[in-house]
Design an enzyme around this catalytic site. Structure first.
Site, mmCIF file in Angstrom:
data_model
loop_
_atom_site.group_PDB
_atom_site.id
_atom_site.type_symbol
_atom_site.label_atom_id
_atom_site.label_comp_id
_atom_site.label_asym_id
_atom_site.label_seq_id
_atom_site.Cartn_x
_atom_site.Cartn_y
_atom_site.Cartn_z
ATOM 1 N N SER A 1 0.838 -1.201 0.000
ATOM 2 C CA SER A 1 0.000 0.000 0.000
ATOM 3 C C SER A 1 0.868 1.244 0.000
ATOM 4 O O SER A 1 2.012 1.222 0.475
ATOM 5 C CB SER A 1 -0.901 0.026 1.241
ATOM 6 O OG SER A 1 -0.151 0.370 2.401
ATOM 7 N N ASP A 2 0.339 2.335 -0.542
ATOM 8 C CA ASP A 2 0.992 3.614 -0.301
ATOM 9 C C ASP A 2 0.871 3.911 1.191
ATOM 10 O O ASP A 2 0.026 3.357 1.893
ATOM 11 C CB ASP A 2 0.347 4.717 -1.142
ATOM 12 C CG ASP A 2 1.294 5.895 -1.382
ATOM 13 O OD1 ASP A 2 2.330 5.981 -0.684
ATOM 14 O OD2 ASP A 2 1.003 6.716 -2.262
ATOM 15 N N CYS A 3 1.726 4.785 1.682
ATOM 16 C CA CYS A 3 1.822 4.978 3.130
ATOM 17 C C CYS A 3 0.612 5.726 3.677
ATOM 18 O O CYS A 3 0.394 6.896 3.358
ATOM 19 C CB CYS A 3 3.112 5.711 3.461
ATOM 20 S SG CYS A 3 4.559 4.772 2.941
ATOM 21 N N ALA B 1 -2.466 4.565 3.087
ATOM 22 C CA ALA B 1 -3.612 4.305 2.204
ATOM 23 C C ALA B 1 -4.662 3.411 2.855
ATOM 24 O O ALA B 1 -5.849 3.520 2.536
ATOM 25 C CB ALA B 1 -3.137 3.676 0.894
#
Length: 285
Positions: free
Chosen positions: A240-242, A244
């Site tokens: 995941s993006d940080c 997200a």
């Protein structure tokens, strides 16, 4: 005897010895050590968009948008080869010093292959511009230079990002719902990601903050199952993006709690969480 088995058998044997809490501890970017199994701590977060980042002295190449202006795939490959040489050397030196913190591992969250259409997006300089074909060609060269060509071992892991349709105004990225036409999705936003998986063999991919057609990108059946794993036969892992996963319940309002958001994301195909949200998987189970 376990050490002599193939890797799938060894992994399964380790999993059988792990508690739920220990398993969950390996699903966040700052994975904890499990001493009884000789598993050392590891931080999955590293960056190398135009040189090894935030890990001491390194060669700094022009920003990605500048390198893209060269239209030179061979040069991009050579740049990435230098970057991965330095990344490997730095990682081994950190290991010798028993350092395993952020920006010291072999899993690099690069390149950024989002299509740069909106000048209000604050990260356009990280991309290769607005053209899907140019972005695809340069990304493939960059990833091959990073991951190397050894038949058994990766030099480092490349992570094309942010999957997908992520390049709008910065302020709305945590709650925006992207609704491109089917034509625009497949002709503009997905070609570079497809090339990264099919041609370059990228072993990791990062999900985006936003939603796509109402689904959070890090919990999207369309993106993570139907397209990535079924159509493109992706065999690696999704990160995941940080933050997200936090967005899923806090901003997208798709679940009522962090535990539900974590469960939705992991069941949808996001393997690794940048952040702490997956720690709530214990509660979710």
């Amino acid at each position: 005897m376990i050490a002599q088995q193939n890797i799938e058998t060894r992994v399964e044997a380790l999993l059988q010895q792990m508690t739920l809490e220990e398993k969950v501890s390996q699903l966040v970017h700052h994975s904890k050590a499990i001493k009884k199994l000789n598993i050392k701590t590891y931080n999955w977060w590293n960056e190398c968009l135009h040189g090894v980042a935030r890990a001491g002295l390194a060669t700094v190449f022009p920003q990605a948008i500048g390198m893209a202006a060269s239209w030179n795939t061979q040069l991009m490959y050579e740049v990435a080869t230098v970057i991965s040489d330095e990344a490997r050397a730095k990682h081994h030196e950190f290991e010798r010093q028993d350092k395993r913190g952020i920006y010291q591992g072999l899993t690099h969250w690069s390149p950024n292959i989002n299509i740069f259409r909106d000048p209000r997006w604050g990260r356009g300089m990280e991309t290769y511009g607005e053209d899907p074909i140019l972005t695809s060609k340069l990304a493939v060269a960059f990833i091959k230079g990073l991951q190397g060509d050894d038949p058994e071992y990766f030099k480092v892991i490349a992570t094309p990002k942010h999957f997908a349709v992520h390049s709008g105004p910065e302020y709305s990225r945590h709650y925006f719902n992207a609704e491109p036409s089917t034509k625009d999705l497949w002709q503009t936003y997905l070609p570079a990601f497809e090339a990264c998986i099919k041609e370059a063999g990228a072993y990791s991919i990062m999900g985006a903050y936003n939603r796509l057609y109402g689904e959070a990108c890090c919990a999207s059946t369309l993106l993570l199952h139907k397209i990535l794993r079924e159509q493109w036969s992706f065999q690696g892992f999704v990160v995941s993006d940080c933050g997200a996963i936090h967005d899923i319940f806090a901003h997208h309002k798709l679940t009522k709690s962090k535990a539900e958001a974590a469960a939705l994301a992991v069941k949808s195909g996001t393997d690794l969480c940048c952040g702490n949200e997956y720690c709530d998987l214990v509660e979710a189970v």
